[in-house]
Design an enzyme around this catalytic site. Structure first.
Site, mmCIF file in Angstrom:
data_model
loop_
_atom_site.group_PDB
_atom_site.id
_atom_site.type_symbol
_atom_site.label_atom_id
_atom_site.label_comp_id
_atom_site.label_asym_id
_atom_site.label_seq_id
_atom_site.Cartn_x
_atom_site.Cartn_y
_atom_site.Cartn_z
ATOM 1 N N GLU A 146 33.754 37.523 40.581
ATOM 2 C CA GLU A 146 33.517 38.633 41.462
ATOM 3 C C GLU A 146 34.523 38.749 42.649
ATOM 4 O O GLU A 146 34.740 37.478 43.101
ATOM 5 C CB GLU A 146 32.116 38.459 42.129
ATOM 6 C CG GLU A 146 31.539 39.730 41.690
ATOM 7 C CD GLU A 146 31.170 40.529 40.438
ATOM 8 O OE1 GLU A 146 31.870 41.540 40.160
ATOM 9 O OE2 GLU A 146 30.371 39.955 39.771
ATOM 10 N N ASP A 191 36.719 47.274 36.732
ATOM 11 C CA ASP A 191 35.589 48.338 36.244
ATOM 12 C C ASP A 191 35.960 49.160 35.151
ATOM 13 O O ASP A 191 35.664 49.442 34.194
ATOM 14 C CB ASP A 191 34.852 48.893 37.380
ATOM 15 C CG ASP A 191 34.210 47.948 38.317
ATOM 16 O OD1 ASP A 191 33.952 46.903 37.880
ATOM 17 O OD2 ASP A 191 33.817 48.519 39.404
ATOM 18 N N TYR A 194 32.512 46.351 51.538
ATOM 19 C CA TYR A 194 33.512 45.938 50.715
ATOM 20 C C TYR A 194 35.115 45.940 51.199
ATOM 21 O O TYR A 194 35.641 45.068 50.859
ATOM 22 C CB TYR A 194 33.349 47.014 49.483
ATOM 23 C CG TYR A 194 34.066 46.762 48.261
ATOM 24 C CD1 TYR A 194 33.789 46.108 47.243
ATOM 25 C CD2 TYR A 194 35.629 47.206 48.062
ATOM 26 C CE1 TYR A 194 34.615 45.790 45.945
ATOM 27 C CE2 TYR A 194 36.452 46.805 46.866
ATOM 28 C CZ TYR A 194 35.640 46.216 46.100
ATOM 29 O OH TYR A 194 36.389 45.839 44.741
#
Length: 393
Positions: free
Chosen positions: A39, A182, A234
């Site tokens: 991650e 993604d 983020y």
């Protein structure tokens, strides 16, 4: 019995005809994803290991030659009584649209900016990927649109090239500074595998992943705490990682060797940046550990590595939340082999590796823990490694 994917494609095509008065030229699907491990490593040129979910975004599409772009979503209705958003395909700048329509419009923008002759399109999209759950609903929508336009306009783009263009749409058009994981997962995953992806050069390897064959199950716990990666948190993490790389004199944190991490951390004065660097370097190392375990057929050995990853995301990167922490702790207390939050954090989902015979017990324990804290009931479902983007009709 008719295949569920075929039924969904036929329903999307029928809705397209209702909206635009003609049949689509095809229907394409792209899945959401859950990330097993790795991650925030993708924005640091590291490695990741996602798998595609059975949940998909569908795009029914037909070309236009008049420079117009018309888009409609089954999950949203705005801009006109019919819910169709009208845009100029020749110049759909980021200010031209917001919300869900920015994703397909951004793909058109990215393709045209790259020199591809996309002269317009009618698009109807529908999706079963939960939004705001950290399962890449936006990437699924982008990749489905990109694959459709690639096929209809005969662009001949590779899957990594499509993924990179979809990422460009999300970065520069939508305004979310995400990595490429993604979009690559949605475009390139295959059924029964996780994708071991090097995000620096986009090389990837399909690693067999069949929990059921080992008496295990991989669960997704959607906390129903909705996250929004465009809210600045983020971007702040990404900027902090870049600051750490500059301080260490490397292009990206990918270049910091795990064996020399203690030495690197001593050179960082900012404790926040130090935590970010420690997470990224150790999580990149965890991806390699999980790959080795899967290659050796030791799926149970993956569990503790997932739990280590959650502690790092919680304490060093600080992107967890009380609901995610509870999903992890309740799963482990119920006997799960490992668990961690997955995705960008600040809400969203956790992933849990459990014994197949203990799935109901584990899910019940998580639901009971959420109820005891007064949290909204989570959505819990198995994550079967599924097919990547494809044409359905």
């Amino acid at each position: 019995m008719t295949d569920p994917g075929a039924r969904a494609a036929e329903a999307a095509a029928a809705r397209f005809r209702e909206l635009y008065g003609t049949a689509p030229e095809g229907v394409w699907a792209a899945p959401g994803r859950v990330n097993l491990i790795g991650e925030y490593t993708d924005v640091n040129d590291g490695s990741v290991m996602p798998l595609a979910l059975p949940h998909t975004a569908l795009a029914a599409v037909a070309r236009r030659t008049d420079g117009r772009l018309r888009v409609h979503s089954a999950q949203a209705a705005d801009a006109s009584p019919a819910g169709v958003v009208h845009l100029d395909a020749a110049a759909p700048g980021p200010a031209a649209c917001m919300g869900w329509a920015a994703y397909p419009a951004g793909v058109v923008w990215a393709l045209r900016a790259a020199g591809h002759p996309v002269t317009g399109a009618d698009v109807h999209v529908t999706s079963t990927v939960p939004t705001g759950a950290g399962l890449s609903s936006s990437a699924a929508l982008e990749v489905a649109t990109a694959l459709a336009l690639d096929g209809l306009y005969g662009l001949g783009l590779s899957r990594p090239a499509l993924a990179a263009l979809a990422q460009r749409a999300e970065n520069a058009f939508v305004g979310v500074p995400c990595g490429v994981m993604d979009q690559m997962a949605s475009a390139c995953c295959t059924e029964g595998h996780v994708l071991h992806l090097d995000t620096r050069d986009l090389t990837c390897r399909q690693v067999p992943f069949d929990p059921a064959a080992h008496g295990l199950a991989l669960l997704v716990v959607d906390t129903r705490v909705r996250h929004a990666l465009g809210d600045g948190a983020y971007a702040e993490r990404r900027a902090g990682c870049e600051a750490g790389a500059r301080a260490l004199g490397v292009r990206s944190l990918r270049e910091v060797a795990h064996a020399r991490l203690p030495e690197a951390l001593e050179r960082l004065g900012d404790p926040v940046v130090r935590g970010y660097v420690r997470h990224v370097v150790t999580d990149d190392h965890r991806v390699g550990r999980v790959a080795a375990l899967l290659d050796a057929g030791d799926l149970r050995g993956v569990g503790p590595v997932l739990t280590e990853g959650h502690a790092s995301l919680r304490d060093d990167l600080r992107v967890s939340c009380p609901e995610l922490d509870l999903a992890v702790s309740a799963s482990l207390a119920a006997g799960a082999l490992g668990a961690r939050m997955t995705g960008g954090g600040f809400g969203g989902s956790a992933v849990v590796l459990a014994e197949a015979g203990a799935v109901e017990e584990t899910a019940a324990a998580v639901r009971a823990a959420f109820a005891a804290e007064g949290y909204r009931a989570p959505r819990i479902f198995p994550a079967a490694p599924s097919a990547g983007a494809r044409r359905l009709l």
